[in-house]
Write a protein that holds these residues in place. Structure first.
Motif, short mmCIF file in Angstrom:
data_model
loop_
_atom_site.label_atom_id
_atom_site.label_comp_id
_atom_site.label_asym_id
_atom_site.label_seq_id
_atom_site.Cartn_x
_atom_site.Cartn_y
_atom_site.Cartn_z
N PRO A 50 1.06 -1.33 0.11
CA PRO A 50 -0.13 -0.12 -0.02
C PRO A 50 0.71 1.32 0.03
CG PRO A 50 -0.77 -1.69 1.49
CD PRO A 50 0.45 -2.04 1.30
N ASP B 220 -3.17 -9.30 2.39
CA ASP B 220 -3.81 -8.18 2.44
C ASP B 220 -4.09 -7.76 4.00
OD1 ASP B 220 -3.73 -7.93 -0.16
OD2 ASP B 220 -6.23 -8.40 -0.30
N GLN C 274 -2.44 -4.40 6.05
CA GLN C 274 -3.20 -3.38 6.35
C GLN C 274 -2.98 -2.47 7.53
OE1 GLN C 274 -7.23 -4.76 7.34
NE2 GLN C 274 -8.15 -2.72 7.30
N ARG D 160 3.19 3.81 5.13
CA ARG D 160 3.30 4.28 3.65
C ARG D 160 4.56 4.96 3.20
NH1 ARG D 160 -2.54 4.41 0.58
NH2 ARG D 160 -3.46 2.71 1.89
#
Length: 257
Positions: free
Chosen positions: A147, A243, A247, A251
């Motif tokens: 992500p 995933d 999570q 980032r």
């Protein structure tokens, strides 16, 4: 005559460490970056003279610029024994933001098109000579998309696939294609990361391990090997578990940050 190595992104970080490692092993240097003054200062500080190192100014984001640097190297120093396409950028993106699409385009231009353009001037003369090593710097980020890392992960996955394709094209020619995938290395690209970086290496530690892989022409290697194990485990995870695992992960900083 001493062997010759051509390195892009040689003004800092991994590129500079690789230049130092290969010079210590008796290689002449052809060093390329936009910031030529920094390379020249570094070489002078190490007592590396013009006979052992030449610097070429080029912007890897501009195909004609990096191709011209490669051709200038051949004309001035000869066909290199090793070419390392090291120059790259790593910036976070958010696809909701229109400006970040430009960051994505720039990342692909440097990390992918720039890599191919770096190799371009040397493929034919290396094939004619029957020897040489073309080295692409990928990343463990190529293994799975993370992500906020869409641009970087996509570009490094592209490096791995491109180098694999080129390796097949050059099979039997005597020219070897080496793909190196660093884990975390303490460079300006990683120092602003907002998440843990296991098995962090110094640039010199990475360069020392990379040197051995390049010298023998290893087709693909993750450095350090522990990150290779983690990468394989991540790749093996079902999507739902992967995933969930990423999570909320920190980032990569976006350009305005």
């Amino acid at each position: 005559m001493k062997p010759l190595i051509f390195i892009t992104g040689a003004s800092s970080g991994i590129g500079q460490a690789l230049a130092a490692r290969f010079h210590e092993s008796g290689y002449r240097l052809a060093l390329t970056a936009r910031r030529t003054a920094e390379i020249e200062s570094w070489a002078a500080g190490r007592g590396i003279g013009v006979g052992d190192a030449q610097v070429y100014g080029a912007d890897v984001a501009q195909v004609d610029s990096i191709v011209a640097a490669g051709r200038a190297c051949i004309e001035s120093q000869g066909v290199p024994d090793v070419v390392i396409a090291n120059a790259g950028i790593s910036v976070g993106i958010d696809t909701e933001d229109r400006g970040d699409l430009d960051v994505l385009a720039e990342t692909l231009a440097i990390n992918n098109v720039g890599l191919a353009a770096t190799f371009h001037p040397f493929v034919a003369p290396m094939r004619l000579r029957g020897s040489g090593r073309l080295v692409g710097i990928g990343s463990v980020a190529a293994i799975r998309g993370l992500p906020g890392h869409g641009a970087y992960c996509a570009s490094k996955a592209g490096v791995v696939a491109y180098c694999e394709s080129l390796r097949g094209e050059l099979r039997g020619s005597g020219v070897k294609v080496v793909t190196l995938c660093p884990g975390y290395v303490d460079t300006p690209l990683t120092q602003g990361n907002r998440y843990g970086m296991p098995f962090l290496l110094t640039p010199a530690e990475f360069a020392d391990r990379a040197f051995g892989a390049i010298e023998v022409g290893t087709s693909y290697r993750v450095i350090p090997w522990q990150m290779g194990v983690i990468a394989k485990l991540m790749r093996a995870l079902p999507n739902a578990l992967f995933d969930r695992a990423v999570q909320g992960r920190g980032r990569k900083k976006r350009r305005h940050e």
